[in-house]
Structure formats: C-alpha cells, structure tokens
Scaffold this active site. Structure first.
Site, PDB file in Angstrom:
ATOM      1  CE  LYS A 194      43.080  36.185  50.607  1.00 34.39           C
ATOM      2  NZ  LYS A 194      44.308  35.505  50.183  1.00 34.39           N
ATOM      3  CD  GLU A 268      33.994  36.603  36.669  1.00 30.68           C
ATOM      4  OE1 GLU A 268      33.380  35.776  35.996  1.00 30.68           O
ATOM      5  OE2 GLU A 268      33.826  37.823  36.617  1.00 30.68           O
ATOM      6  CB  CYS A 302      37.539  30.807  35.819  1.00 27.83           C
ATOM      7  SG  CYS A 302      37.879  32.448  35.185  1.00 27.83           S
ATOM      8  CD  GLU A 399      37.124  25.752  37.827  1.00 22.89           C
ATOM      9  OE1 GLU A 399      36.918  25.905  39.051  1.00 22.89           O
ATOM     10  OE2 GLU A 399      37.132  26.692  37.020  1.00 22.89           O
TER      11      GLU A 399
HETATM   12  P1  NDP Z   1      39.907  29.682  46.480  1.00 21.63           P
HETATM   13  O1  NDP Z   1      38.560  30.002  45.986  1.00 21.63           O
HETATM   14  O2  NDP Z   1      40.053  29.058  47.814  1.00 21.63           O
HETATM   15  O3  NDP Z   1      40.833  30.983  46.477  1.00 21.63           O
HETATM   16  C1  NDP Z   1      40.497  32.233  45.924  1.00 21.63           C
HETATM   17  C2  NDP Z   1      40.845  33.373  46.892  1.00 21.63           C
HETATM   18  O4  NDP Z   1      39.976  33.369  48.016  1.00 21.63           O
HETATM   19  C3  NDP Z   1      42.244  33.283  47.483  1.00 21.63           C
HETATM   20  O5  NDP Z   1      42.750  34.588  47.668  1.00 21.63           O
HETATM   21  C4  NDP Z   1      41.972  32.596  48.809  1.00 21.63           C
HETATM   22  O6  NDP Z   1      42.999  32.750  49.735  1.00 21.63           O
HETATM   23  C5  NDP Z   1      40.699  33.284  49.240  1.00 21.63           C
HETATM   24  N1  NDP Z   1      39.886  32.551  50.211  1.00 21.63           N
HETATM   25  C6  NDP Z   1      39.929  31.239  50.559  1.00 21.63           C
HETATM   26  N2  NDP Z   1      38.963  30.952  51.449  1.00 21.63           N
HETATM   27  C7  NDP Z   1      38.287  32.104  51.672  1.00 21.63           C
HETATM   28  C8  NDP Z   1      37.158  32.458  52.471  1.00 21.63           C
HETATM   29  N3  NDP Z   1      36.515  31.551  53.195  1.00 21.63           N
HETATM   30  N4  NDP Z   1      36.719  33.733  52.461  1.00 21.63           N
HETATM   31  C9  NDP Z   1      37.322  34.660  51.683  1.00 21.63           C
HETATM   32  N5  NDP Z   1      38.391  34.386  50.910  1.00 21.63           N
HETATM   33  C10 NDP Z   1      38.869  33.125  50.884  1.00 21.63           C
HETATM   34  O7  NDP Z   1      40.619  28.772  45.417  1.00 21.63           O
HETATM   35  P2  NDP Z   1      41.833  27.759  45.669  1.00 21.63           P
HETATM   36  O8  NDP Z   1      43.071  28.490  45.463  1.00 21.63           O
HETATM   37  O9  NDP Z   1      41.714  27.014  46.946  1.00 21.63           O
HETATM   38  O10 NDP Z   1      41.586  26.743  44.494  1.00 21.63           O
HETATM   39  C11 NDP Z   1      40.661  25.677  44.670  1.00 21.63           C
HETATM   40  C12 NDP Z   1      39.975  25.358  43.387  1.00 21.63           C
HETATM   41  O11 NDP Z   1      39.200  26.481  43.037  1.00 21.63           O
HETATM   42  C13 NDP Z   1      40.874  25.148  42.200  1.00 21.63           C
HETATM   43  O12 NDP Z   1      41.284  23.836  42.084  1.00 21.63           O
HETATM   44  C14 NDP Z   1      39.993  25.553  41.073  1.00 21.63           C
HETATM   45  O13 NDP Z   1      39.199  24.475  40.686  1.00 21.63           O
HETATM   46  C15 NDP Z   1      39.134  26.616  41.662  1.00 21.63           C
HETATM   47  N6  NDP Z   1      39.581  27.986  41.328  1.00 21.63           N
HETATM   48  C16 NDP Z   1      38.878  28.642  40.405  1.00 21.63           C
HETATM   49  C17 NDP Z   1      39.250  29.907  40.035  1.00 21.63           C
HETATM   50  C18 NDP Z   1      38.482  30.623  39.034  1.00 21.63           C
HETATM   51  O14 NDP Z   1      38.899  31.698  38.605  1.00 21.63           O
HETATM   52  N7  NDP Z   1      37.372  30.100  38.614  1.00 21.63           N
HETATM   53  C19 NDP Z   1      40.431  30.564  40.597  1.00 21.63           C
HETATM   54  C20 NDP Z   1      41.086  29.790  41.622  1.00 21.63           C
HETATM   55  C21 NDP Z   1      40.657  28.550  41.935  1.00 21.63           C
HETATM   56  P3  NDP Z   1      44.216  31.664  49.671  1.00 21.63           P
HETATM   57  O15 NDP Z   1      44.900  31.838  48.377  1.00 21.63           O
HETATM   58  O16 NDP Z   1      45.093  31.986  50.779  1.00 21.63           O
HETATM   59  O17 NDP Z   1      43.580  30.322  49.821  1.00 21.63           O
END
Ligand code: NDP
Length: 487
Positions: A194, A268, A302, A399
């Site tokens: 996904k 991760e 990240c 973060e």
């Molecule tokens: P998320 O952790 O919500 O998103 C990562 C992935 O998980 C997306 O594909 C998301 O879908 C999906 N997802 C969301 N909720 C669930 C769930 N309950 N179960 C399974 N999958 C899920 O990150 P966000 O995009 O909301 O970002 C929020 C914050 O997270 C950022 O501001 C940043 O600080 C941090 N972040 C950190 C990352 C890293 O690599 N360390 C990467 C991304 C974000 P969808 O996109 O539709 O929400």
C-alpha cells in the site's frame, strides 16, 4: 548576471534561467485502478484524488481499496506464492528482478518526472537519487536470489515467509517500494503493497513495469488507499509478514495489531538525528553536510540531521557560513533542474511544520529563514533554522519532518554524545571531524542505527539501515534486509 554576496541573507550568486524538465514523458491517465493478480481492476468503487503539491493541480483519480479488495490481493499473492514464486528456483526469480531493475533504468526519466509531480521533490533528487537507488536495490537483491543459503549465518536451509503486507510513506515513494519489494521477492515471498495516499502514482507505474517484465500474476499487488487500507493489509490473517515505514504513532498501532499473531514485523519509524560538528572539522564541507542533512527532500527524511550539535568554539563561524549557504538555496518549481528545495508534500504536513515552528518561537528559540520568494500556489516552507534551542524544547525532541533545523551547542565530546543520545529515537547520526579515532569512538557511543562520518544521507543497497529505540526494529538493505523475509 553575477552578484557578490554581501553577508548572510544575501541574494544568490547567480540568477539562473528557468530549466524545466518536460513532463511530456509522463503519460498520465485520468484515473487508476488497483493492481491485483497481474491486472488493473476497479476495486470497491470509492476513489480519491492525488494532487501535485507544487501547484495543487489534480493529477489523477485513484481507486481506494476496501477490505474486500485487500482480501482479493492477499489471496492472489497467496496463490502466486504457493503455485509459482515460492517454487521457482532462486536463479529464475533473479532473472525477473534483473529485468525489473533494467526497466526502471530504461524508464528512469518517466519515473523521476512522475515522482516529482506527485511528491513535490526536486527533479534533481528524483532523477539522481530516488530512481537510480531504487534500480540499485533491485540489482542488488537480484544477486542474492540464488544465494539465500548464505544470507543468514549458520542457517543454509532458509525458506520464504509467504505473503508480505507492506505499507510505505510519501517521502520516497518509489525508493521505499524498492526497499520493501526487492528483498521480499528475492527471498521468494509475494507482496501486497500500500503506497501513501498522497503519492500513489509511481507505485502504479511500477505495476506496469511488473507487467512489462512478465512477472507472474499475483507476485506483486498494489492496493492504493489511505490509513484504513493500510490497516486492512496489516490486519489481514493471510499476511505472514508486515513491513512498515512511517510515523512512530502508526508503527505502535501496527505492533498492537500484530501482537499475539505469528506475523513477523519490521518497523522503520521516525528519527531526530544529531549531526555533530567538531571544531577540527572541515567547516565548508560540514556546512554542505548540514544542508544536505536537513534540506534534502525538504527535510521529509526519517534519518534527517534535524538537530545540529556544533562545538561552541566554532558555533558562530558555522552558523554564519550556514546562513550564507542557505541563502543560496533555490526554492521553487520542483521540475526545474536548478531547484534545491521543492514543495512540502501536503497541506496537512505543511500545517504540522508550521505548528511546530511556531512552538519553537513560543518556547523562546530564535527563528531564521533563508530569504526566498515562495510560490503563491502550492505548499511551501522556507529553509529555516532555530538557534538558542535547549534539549527540553519540543523542536529538539519531536520529528518536524520538514526543512527546519534546530541548533544546539556542546563543549566536549562526551557532552556531544549525551545530547545526541538524549532522544527517544535512534535512527541515524553524523559526525564531522578530521580525527579518525574520534569518529570510531563516537560511532561506538552513539545509539543510532546508522552513523555517517564526514558525510550525511548516503544510501546504498548493500548497507543495512534501521533504528534503535522508538525508531523501530529490523533492518532493511544488505544481507540483513533479507533476514526479515526468511524463516
Ligand atoms: P503515517 O505513519 O500515517 O503514514 C505512513 C503510511 O501508513 C501511509 O501509507 C499511511 O496511509 C499508512 N497508515 C496510516 N495509518 C495507518 C494504520 N493505522 N495502519 C496501517 N497503515 C496506516 O505518516 P503520515 O503521512 O501521517 O505522517 C505523519 C508524521 O509521521 C509526519 O509528520 C512525520 O513526522 C512522520 N513520518 C515519518 C516517516 C518516516 O519515514 N520516519 C514517513 C512518513 C511520516 P496514508 O498515507 O493514507 O495516511
């Protein structure tokens, strides 16, 4: 025209003529379905729009997978694993992976432009980092597919886990896909992936690449959607392994979902990396490393070096040169080949960055932003740093995931270590010094999965990557990256 910089905050050295990459190479379809069992299907009926964050233009309408769609994808993956992929010799599997890697190279320009359109990152980065590194992952793991008996020391009889459910974020859409899909397939697993809601398009182009490579149906399935789709993938009883990259908060909820099942998990998650500059460092190189550490990919990284720890004796000099360098960063059209900093990926993420930056000011830190004109349309945030930051400040602990640097100082190496490790995270760190012995000493002390020395944000498929503490568990990349996909 050449301008001479007068002081920090001055105009850039050169005015550049616009150098936009053509988007004609991308053949955007108005709507996209899900990729299940080797074909594109409509799915349950709901859909969402994906936009270009630099312009807010709608790029396409994308199907939103519901639980039934996820179930169909998992079943297709199971059939493919049982009947074809799990039985195929490693040597044969390798041929498909090599083929995918070569097609990624052949279609590199198309992938790079599409990534930049959907994500907002500069074309210079999608072209020179994301796409080549994605191809490199497929090449690297193709080489492992027929050597799995050497992947886990002392265990020559390893077997694939089965079906991997993979959920990835929006910051490196194609590259995170490659980090997940390449080792899973090399090890004989099939996948249901996904992509993030805001960046589904390169995953869907990758689905076309799977067709082009004649990958057997069901080996790779792509289910687009939002959090609910991700939850359905993670919770599906037919999934043997969950691999997730994203926020620590969602990582925790995934860990809760799979607790008590026999699913394997790798997470991760977030980071708050220290980039540590000692007084004996080559300052100009360190400044480049600081800029690359936090402004690469708009800071949506990240492992970004979001906390600068600089030795007090050189703090003023480093800050002065850093501000001058930041003033030359070109912020704007991500498709322009001269752009250094592109658009923030979504309005939501921009809101988060703005809120935390405001908290920084409210808590008493000094804010400085590079002078730059931001486009009127789209989501933008200027490269920014905060001075006078203390360890208790939220901008030193949380973060921000944007182009925002928190600057702290230290006097002794042990103080640097104390401050660097004073975080719930532990994904990466950087050390800038001319002393090799200090690099080794620091690397031993720092509680971080990756420690870069006199460089930052270097990625290589042969090198394991992963976190300590709340940055997650498991490793991706290298031989270690295969272990998470083998029993
Ligand atoms: P998320 O952790 O919500 O998103 C990562 C992935 O998980 C997306 O594909 C998301 O879908 C999906 N997802 C969301 N909720 C669930 C769930 N309950 N179960 C399974 N999958 C899920 O990150 P966000 O995009 O909301 O970002 C929020 C914050 O997270 C950022 O501001 C940043 O600080 C941090 N972040 C950190 C990352 C890293 O690599 N360390 C990467 C991304 C974000 P969808 O996109 O539709 O929400």
């Amino acid at each position: 025209m050449v301008k001479v910089p007068e002081s920090s905050g001055s105009a850039p050295l050169f005015d550049y003529a616009p150098a936009p990459e053509s988007r004609a190479v991308v053949d955007l379809s108005p709507s996209y379905g899900l990729f299940v069992d080797g074909v594109f299907v409509d799915g349950g009926g709901r859909s969402f729009k994906t936009i270009n964050p630099a312009t807010e233009e709608v790029l396409a309408e994308v199907a939103e997978a519901d639980e039934r769609d996820v179930d169909a994808a998992v079943q297709a993956a199971r059939r493919a694993q049982d009947r074809v992929w799990g039985r195929m010799s490693g040597r044969e599997r390798a041929k498909y992976l090599f083929r995918i890697a070569r097609i990624i190279q052949e279609r590199a320009r198309e992938l790079a432009v599409l990534e930049t359109l959907d994500n907002g990152k500069p074309i210079r980065e999608s072209r020179d980092v994301d796409v080549p590194t994605a191809a490199a992952h497929f090449f690297y793991y193709a080489g492992w597919a027929d050597k799995l008996e050497y992947a886990v020391p002392g265990r020559p009889d390893v077997r694939p886990l089965g079906v991997a459910g993979q959920v990835i974020p929006w910051n490196f859409p194609l590259l995170m896909l490659a980090w997940k899909v390449a080792p899973a397939l090399a090890a004989g697993n099939t996948v249901v992936l996904k992509p993030a809601e805001t960046t589904p398009l390169t995953a869907l182009l990758f689905a076309e690449i799977c067709q082009q490579a004649d990958l057997p149906p069901g080996v790779v399935n792509i289910v687009t959607g939002a959090g609910a789709t991700g939850r359905a993938v993670v919770a599906h009883p037919g999934v043997d392994k969950v691999a997730f990259t994203g926020s620590t908060e969602v990582g925790r909820s995934i860990a809760r979902t799979v607790a008590g099942t026999d699913k394997r998990v790798t997470l991760e998650l977030g980071g708050k990396a220290a980039n540590i500059v000692f007084e004996d460092a080559a300052i100009d190189q360190a400044v480049e490393g600081i800029v690359n550490g936090i402004f690469f990919n708009q800071g949506h990284v990240c492992c970004a070096g979001s906390r600068l720890l600089v030795q007090e004796s050189v703090a003023e000099e480093v800050l002065d040169r850093l501000k001058r360098r930041m003033a030359t960063l070109r912020v704007g059209d991500p498709l322009d080949k001269n752009t250094d900093v592109g658009a923030i990926n979504s309005a939501e993420q921009l809101g988060r960055i703005r809120d935390l930056a405001q908290v920084g000011e409210d808590e008493g830190a000094g804010r400085w932003s590079a002078p730059c004109e931001l486009p009127a349309q789209g989501f933008w945030f200027p490269p920014t740093l905060f001075t006078g930051v203390s360890q208790a400040h939220r901008i030193a602990r949380e973060e921000i995931f944007g182009p925002v640097l928190s600057v702290l100082t230290f006097r002794t190496p042990s103080e640097a270590v104390e401050k660097a490790n004073n975080t719930p995270y532990g994904l990466s760190a950087g050390v800038w010094t001319e002393k090799g012995s200090r690099i080794l000493w620091m690397a031993n002390q720092l509680r971080a999965g990756v420690v870069w020395a006199n460089t930052f944000n270097k990625f290589d498929p042969t090198s394991p990557f992963g976190g300590y503490k709340e940055s997650g568990y498991g490793r991706e990349g290298g031989r270690q990256g295969l272990e998470g996909y083998l029993r």
